[in-house]
Design an enzyme around this catalytic site. Structure first.
Site, PDB file in Angstrom:
ATOM      1  CG  HIS A  49      -0.271   0.029   2.539  1.00 29.37           C
ATOM      2  ND1 HIS A  49      -0.233  -1.053   3.390  1.00 29.37           N
ATOM      3  CD2 HIS A  49       0.418   1.016   3.172  1.00 29.37           C
ATOM      4  CE1 HIS A  49       0.437  -0.732   4.484  1.00 29.37           C
ATOM      5  NE2 HIS A  49       0.852   0.515   4.377  1.00 29.37           N
TER       6      HIS A  49
HETATM    7  P1  TYD Z   1      -2.091  -4.028   7.675  1.00 29.95           P
HETATM    8  O1  TYD Z   1      -2.386  -2.720   7.033  1.00 29.95           O
HETATM    9  O2  TYD Z   1      -2.549  -5.279   7.006  1.00 29.95           O
HETATM   10  O3  TYD Z   1      -0.541  -4.148   7.964  1.00 29.95           O
HETATM   11  P2  TYD Z   1       0.707  -4.137   6.935  1.00 29.95           P
HETATM   12  O4  TYD Z   1       0.921  -2.712   6.566  1.00 29.95           O
HETATM   13  O5  TYD Z   1       1.840  -4.663   7.741  1.00 29.95           O
HETATM   14  O6  TYD Z   1       0.391  -5.017   5.773  1.00 29.95           O
HETATM   15  O7  TYD Z   1      -2.680  -3.962   9.145  1.00 29.95           O
HETATM   16  C1  TYD Z   1      -3.117  -5.113   9.838  1.00 29.95           C
HETATM   17  C2  TYD Z   1      -4.335  -4.763  10.696  1.00 29.95           C
HETATM   18  O8  TYD Z   1      -3.963  -3.891  11.753  1.00 29.95           O
HETATM   19  C3  TYD Z   1      -5.436  -4.064   9.912  1.00 29.95           C
HETATM   20  O9  TYD Z   1      -6.660  -4.595  10.359  1.00 29.95           O
HETATM   21  C4  TYD Z   1      -5.323  -2.628  10.339  1.00 29.95           C
HETATM   22  C5  TYD Z   1      -4.764  -2.730  11.740  1.00 29.95           C
HETATM   23  N1  TYD Z   1      -3.913  -1.587  12.153  1.00 29.95           N
HETATM   24  C6  TYD Z   1      -4.382  -0.720  13.111  1.00 29.95           C
HETATM   25  O10 TYD Z   1      -5.517  -0.858  13.629  1.00 29.95           O
HETATM   26  N2  TYD Z   1      -3.580   0.311  13.523  1.00 29.95           N
HETATM   27  C7  TYD Z   1      -2.354   0.508  12.988  1.00 29.95           C
HETATM   28  O11 TYD Z   1      -1.648   1.460  13.400  1.00 29.95           O
HETATM   29  C8  TYD Z   1      -1.876  -0.389  11.959  1.00 29.95           C
HETATM   30  C9  TYD Z   1      -0.513  -0.190  11.327  1.00 29.95           C
HETATM   31  C10 TYD Z   1      -2.693  -1.421  11.575  1.00 29.95           C
END
Ligand code: TYD
Length: 135
Positions: A49
């Site tokens: 992303h």
């Molecule tokens: P995700 O965006 O999949 O992580 P990555 O960037 O490592 O691929 O995030 C995993 C889950 O955690 C998703 O449900 C969103 C949540 N999340 C939060 O609630 N707060 C945060 O600060 C972050 C980074 C993720």
């Protein structure tokens, strides 16, 4: 594309190591949020992303991982394996995290609170956001 890394203060002595980062010196923004990724399963990649406005500094404080950075025009991959070094992942950069070692702990300093509306999770939408024509 340009890679911006920060070298933290090192206060190692015979007892071991101590790294320090102060806002405005070793990292560029007030960190409103800190999170860390650990226990990543073998073969798993994360990220995929970009952010519209959020800036982040990534620090692999244990183990190693690779970060792919892509501004829509150029891609580069950076290995993080030094707990006293940070990598800027600015807004408008598509990023992926790969090749985590089993012991990897990736600490992230973020310039703002979590907001799903700041995420661009689709690559074509990212290219359009960056004003880059699809090849
Ligand atoms: P995700 O965006 O999949 O992580 P990555 O960037 O490592 O691929 O995030 C995993 C889950 O955690 C998703 O449900 C969103 C949540 N999340 C939060 O609630 N707060 C945060 O600060 C972050 C980074 C993720």
């Amino acid at each position: 594309m340009e890679i911006i890394k920060y070298q933290f203060q090192h206060h190692g002595d015979a007892r071991g190591q101590l790294a320090v980062l102060e806002e405005g010196k070793e990292f560029p923004f007030p960190a409103k949020r800190i999170y860390y990724i650990y226990g990543t399963q073998p073969g798993i990649a994360r990220g995929f992303h970009a952010h519209k406005a959020l800036d982040q500094v990534l620090i692999c404080i244990h183990g190693s991982c690779k970060i792919l950075l892509d501004n829509g025009r150029e891609k580069t991959t950076v290995e993080l394996n030094d707990p006293a070094e940070g990598l800027l992942v600015g807004h408008g950069v598509w990023h992926e995290m790969h090749d985590f070692t089993q012991d990897a702990i990736l600490l992230v300093l973020a310039s703002d609170f979590y907001q799903e509306s700041d995420y661009i999770r689709d690559y074509d939408t990212f290219l359009a956001f960056m004003g880059v024509d699809k090849q």
